[in-house]
Design an enzyme around this catalytic site. Structure first.
Site, PDB file in Angstrom:
ATOM      1  N   HIS A 145       0.831  -1.281   0.215  1.00 41.72           N
ATOM      2  CA  HIS A 145      -0.116  -0.130   0.042  1.00 41.72           C
ATOM      3  C   HIS A 145       0.786   1.273   0.014  1.00 41.72           C
ATOM      4  CE1 HIS A 145      -3.525   2.541   0.768  1.00 41.72           C
ATOM      5  NE2 HIS A 145      -2.626   2.992   1.896  1.00 41.72           N
ATOM      6  N   GLY A 163      -4.604   8.238   5.037  1.00 42.67           N
ATOM      7  CA  GLY A 163      -4.930   9.455   5.352  1.00 42.67           C
ATOM      8  C   GLY A 163      -3.889  10.494   5.793  1.00 42.67           C
ATOM      9  N   ILE A 164      -2.670  10.025   5.574  1.00 48.31           N
ATOM     10  CA  ILE A 164      -1.533  10.753   5.997  1.00 48.31           C
ATOM     11  C   ILE A 164      -1.263  11.822   4.965  1.00 48.31           C
ATOM     12  CG2 ILE A 164       0.346   9.530   5.429  1.00 48.31           C
ATOM     13  CD1 ILE A 164       1.614   9.953   8.176  1.00 48.31           C
ATOM     14  N   LYS A 166      -0.441  10.993   1.408  1.00 47.12           N
ATOM     15  CA  LYS A 166       0.335  10.290   0.243  1.00 47.12           C
ATOM     16  C   LYS A 166      -0.116  10.771  -0.976  1.00 47.12           C
ATOM     17  CE  LYS A 166      -0.250   6.258   1.546  1.00 47.12           C
ATOM     18  NZ  LYS A 166      -1.179   6.164   2.796  1.00 47.12           N
ATOM     19  N   SER A 167      -1.480  10.707  -1.184  1.00 46.49           N
ATOM     20  CA  SER A 167      -1.930  11.204  -2.474  1.00 46.49           C
ATOM     21  C   SER A 167      -2.050  12.609  -2.740  1.00 46.49           C
ATOM     22  CB  SER A 167      -3.274  10.635  -2.543  1.00 46.49           C
ATOM     23  OG  SER A 167      -3.399   9.074  -2.526  1.00 46.49           O
ATOM     24  N   ASP A 184      -1.951   3.830  -4.351  1.00 48.11           N
ATOM     25  CA  ASP A 184      -2.529   3.006  -3.418  1.00 48.11           C
ATOM     26  C   ASP A 184      -2.224   1.543  -3.416  1.00 48.11           C
ATOM     27  OD1 ASP A 184      -4.961   2.600  -1.442  1.00 48.11           O
ATOM     28  OD2 ASP A 184      -5.824   1.126  -3.059  1.00 48.11           O
ATOM     29  N   GLU A 208      -6.592   8.418  -5.362  1.00 49.07           N
ATOM     30  CA  GLU A 208      -8.044   8.815  -4.702  1.00 49.07           C
ATOM     31  C   GLU A 208      -7.545   9.844  -3.602  1.00 49.07           C
ATOM     32  OE1 GLU A 208     -10.774   6.828  -0.966  1.00 49.07           O
ATOM     33  OE2 GLU A 208      -9.092   5.431  -1.976  1.00 49.07           O
ATOM     34  N   ARG A 251      18.220  14.363  13.070  1.00 47.49           N
ATOM     35  CA  ARG A 251      18.452  15.545  12.623  1.00 47.49           C
ATOM     36  C   ARG A 251      19.584  15.799  11.431  1.00 47.49           C
ATOM     37  NH1 ARG A 251      18.757  20.081  17.309  1.00 47.49           N
ATOM     38  NH2 ARG A 251      18.686  21.472  15.410  1.00 47.49           N
TER      39      ARG A 251
END
Length: 314
Positions: A145, A163-164, A166-167, A184, A208, A251
């Site tokens: 995914h 939902g982070i 990506k798209s 996806d 999406e 860092r």
């Protein structure tokens, strides 16, 4: 791909079937070994003991035609019989092989199950093209995914929880001029000891976006932003992070991280996600950083070397 058959090659390259057994048609003739064999040795009667070669396709062209021409006509069938044995998935004949009619007639006479396919282009071109296709079809595959884009010539697999972003980040990367492979559902294949990524066909060209729905990238930006496949050079992991966790983030970028697929390691960069961060810019920067490191220009190592040098002088 399971049950990869002769029929796949025939349809892919629009080839003409000259002989096919009703008992075992081309969609039943399974190919299980990578590569092709020239039919010269088989025509002479040599039989290999290497089982891995027993399911390779046979290619007949000018050299095999010259060999047949050197025989008496009464001997043709004895030699044809050697390449019409059941363990051979199929025989592909180029325009330079002049005895296709005789070969097909004998195959029909002995009711051979080995199909004979006529190739319209020449040996080197067909051998190279079909070999690559067979490798791809028989390659190991893992479906993941994520979203795959090509940035500055590097294939970048963007991963992270649903939902982070990506798209959405991918859309911005496309607008920045980078190439889209898929969203996806990405298939990772091991080809020639490299990892190659492709989109799962049902979601080809689609992306999406939450709150908007499914979009066709080609309709929005044109086919010129689409790439069929790409080697995977970098994995970007988008991780949601709370304010108290920032102290745990690398860092300097000197902590090498990798993801392993089929025993091949791919560099991995973890990018923290928080409000106000431009993820597309950060991913582009990560790719540029990797390209520079691959060229021997590692800013972190140079910085650390400079600090050590200054401390030594003191």
């Amino acid at each position: 791909m399971n049950n990869f058959t002769i029929n796949e090659i025939v349809e892919k390259f629009n080839l003409k079937v000259q002989y096919e057994s009703a008992k075992e048609p081309i969609n039943k003739r399974v190919i299980s070994s990578i590569g092709t064999n020239r039919g010269g040795l088989e025509l002479t009667g040599f039989k290999t003991k290497q089982v891995s070669r027993s399911r390779r396709i046979i290619l007949l062209s000018s050299k095999e035609s010259e060999y047949i021409a050197s025989l008496k006509k009464t001997d043709y069938n004895n030699h044809f019989k050697n390449i019409l044995e059941d363990h051979i998935p199929g025989i592909f004949v180029t325009p330079n092989f002049k005895y296709i009619k005789e070969l097909c007639a004998f195959a029909k006479e002995i009711k051979s199950t080995v199909p004979i396919i006529e190739v319209s282009f020449f040996t080197s071109e067909f051998a190279a093209t079909v070999s690559i296709y067979i490798v791809e079809c028989l390659a190991e595959i893992k479906r993941v995914h994520g979203t795959l884009v090509n940035i500055f010539g590097y294939g970048v697999l963007i991963m992270g929880e649903s939902g982070i972003g990506k798209s959405e980040t991918t859309l911005e990367l496309i607008r920045n001029g980078h190439l889209f492979i898929g969203d996806d559902s990405i298939d990772i294949l091991k080809i020639n000891n490299k990892l190659v990524g492709k989109v799962n066909p049902p979601v080809k060209n689609l992306i999406e976006i939450r709150g908007i729905g499914i979009l066709d990238v080609t309709k929005m930006y044109g086919y010129h932003v689409i790439m069929h496949e790409s080697q995977i050079n970098l994995i970007i992991s988008l991780n949601r992070i709370e304010s108290e966790d920032w102290s745990k983030i690398d860092r300097l970028g000197d902590q090498n991280d990798f993801e392993t697929y089929f025993e091949i390691k791919i560099p991995k960069t973890i990018i923290p996600v928080s409000p106000g961060r431009n993820l597309a810019d950060l991913i582009e920067s990560a790719v540029i950083s990797l390209k520079l490191k691959n060229e021997g220009q590692d800013a972190t190592s140079q910085f650390q070397a400079r600090i050590i040098s200054d401390l030594t002088k003191k």
